[in-house]
Write a protein that holds these residues in place. Structure first.
Motif, short mmCIF file in Angstrom:
data_model
loop_
_atom_site.label_atom_id
_atom_site.label_comp_id
_atom_site.label_asym_id
_atom_site.label_seq_id
_atom_site.Cartn_x
_atom_site.Cartn_y
_atom_site.Cartn_z
N UNK A 115 0.82 -1.25 0.21
CA UNK A 115 0.17 -0.02 0.00
C UNK A 115 0.93 1.35 -0.04
N UNK A 116 0.82 2.08 -1.18
CA UNK A 116 1.59 3.37 -1.17
C UNK A 116 0.90 4.35 0.19
N UNK A 117 1.84 5.06 0.67
CA UNK A 117 1.66 6.01 1.70
C UNK A 117 2.34 7.04 1.54
N UNK A 169 0.89 -2.75 -6.32
CA UNK A 169 0.88 -1.39 -5.50
C UNK A 169 -0.42 -0.93 -5.68
N UNK A 170 -1.03 -0.54 -4.44
CA UNK A 170 -2.18 0.00 -4.09
C UNK A 170 -1.94 1.56 -3.93
N UNK A 171 -2.72 2.25 -5.01
CA UNK A 171 -2.90 3.80 -5.12
C UNK A 171 -4.11 4.17 -4.64
N UNK A 172 -4.36 5.27 -3.95
CA UNK A 172 -5.79 5.99 -3.50
C UNK A 172 -6.08 6.88 -4.50
N UNK A 210 -2.53 8.60 -1.01
CA UNK A 210 -2.17 7.36 -0.22
C UNK A 210 -3.49 6.31 -0.26
N UNK A 211 -2.99 5.02 -0.27
CA UNK A 211 -3.89 3.90 -0.37
C UNK A 211 -4.83 4.04 0.87
N UNK A 212 -6.18 3.95 0.50
CA UNK A 212 -7.32 3.91 1.20
C UNK A 212 -7.82 2.49 1.90
#
Length: 364
Positions: free
Chosen positions: A142-144, A158-161, A235-237
């Motif tokens: 998760x991208x923060x 990768x998880x992008x919000x 940031x990833x939710x």
């Protein structure tokens, strides 16, 4: 020698600009802007990120970015330790022949046996190292706000919000070039290249990707990358925690609530706020700390929550509020001029049918 940090700060102050304004207009986070002015290079995950932000900040202030980067490089050289050759103590010359003779004796007596042992026990050492580099299963990151730095492999994610929810990016290639699959197609980054990437096709880059290492032999070796968000709002939710959602039976009987939508599950939602006049605005997403600010005409806020969002406005008629959930938009009714608005936008669980309902709950 002039300090590049002092030049940046002096130029900003001469233009009567505050850090918060520059954050909004450049999408460079406050901690990195302050680090540039204080010349705190250790704050950045790697030098390419520092130089990229340094160029952007200098150009935003109307400065010569090449000159500013040159000042940074000069400072780096000045602070670098002297070469080891200049500080190493020279060994007495008579020791060299002595070491050679002793080395030959040791090698002649045990070298062959040692070589045979190593060869019999490690016949494929190079291949084993590569195999150990690759994990047995794909990973999801998760991208923060904190930059990602590490080795990734094909099929890692990768998880992008985004405003419409999370977007998943999948590593597609790590041989010769780094490829990452996005909703708008596979995008590539070369070795030692830094790229600002638009991952969801909205013409606004969300990521900065720098590739540190690649393999020419295959995807098993993976790729060493640094990935940074351009804006903390991407940031990833986190997924909704249904165990934290109140049921209708737990809500106060005297509280009125209005349903926005109903579904068999709860998921993150976004509140878009467009201001058309000055207003004191306070909000809290999920269980995070409360944020308060004065917003003016033309300001925009995009707030994303997993379970609940509490908002407070000094004048409800000064802003248009819109909830985005499950890909759909829901306009919230405007309040009267001068009316204070205090309400929760949250998921609740209906005890009668088991459905989750996203509602507006009026507060005192």
């Amino acid at each position: 020698m002039e300090n590049y940090g002092e030049i940046l700060k002096k130029s900003r102050e001469e233009k009567h600009l505050d850090i918060e304004t520059i954050v909004r207009e450049t999408s460079i986070s406050q901690r990195y802007l302050e680090a540039l002015e204080k010349e705190e290079a250790h704050i950045f995950p790697s030098e390419p990120y520092l130089i990229g932000f340094l160029k952007n900040y200098a150009e935003y202030l109307g400065l010569n970015s090449k000159q500013i980067v040159s000042l940074y490089n000069a400072k780096k050289i000045q602070e670098a330790p002297p070469p080891a050759e200049l500080t190493a103590h020279e060994r007495p010359k008579f020791l060299i022949p002595l070491f050679v003779v002793l080395g030959l004796v040791v090698l002649s007596g045990g070298g062959f046996a040692l070589f045979t042992f190593i060869k019999s026990h490690m016949p494929k050492a190079a291949e084993a190292n590569i195999a150990l580099d690759k994990p047995s299963a794909s990973k999801k990151y998760e991208l923060t706000e904190e930059p990602f730095s590490g080795r990734v492999f094909k099929h890692d994610q990768f998880v992008l919000g985004t405003e419409k929810g999370n977007v998943t990016l999948t590593v597609a290639q790590t041989t010769d070039v780094f490829g990452i699959e996005t909703p708008v197609g596979v995008q590539y980054v070369e070795l030692s290249e830094q790229v600002e990437m638009d991952a969801n096709g909205d013409s606004m880059p969300e990521l900065i990707i720098y590739v540190k290492d690649l393999s020419a032999k295959g995807n098993d070796h993976g790729a060493e990358v640094n990935i940074m968000l351009k804006d903390a709002s991407n940031a990833a939710i986190a997924d909704s925690d249904e165990s934290q959602i109140q049921s209708t039976a737990e809500l106060p009987k005297d509280k009125k609530w209005t349903e926005i939508l109903a579904d068999t599950r709860a998921y993150p939602f976004t509140l878009n706020v467009n201001f058309r006049a000055g207003c004191l605005f306070r909000y809290r997403t999920d269980r995070k700390e409360t944020v308060e600010d004065f917003l003016a005409n033309g300001d925009v806020l995009n707030l994303t929550a997993s379970n609940a969002l509490r908002v407070w406005m000094s004048n409800g008629n000064t802003a248009k509020l819109q909830v985005v959930a499950n890909g759909k938009n829901y306009d919230l009714p405007l309040s009267k001029a001068g009316e204070v608005v205090a309400e929760d936008i949250k998921w609740i669980k209906d005890t009668t049918d088991g459905k989750f309902r996203l509602v507006i709950l009026d507060l005192e």
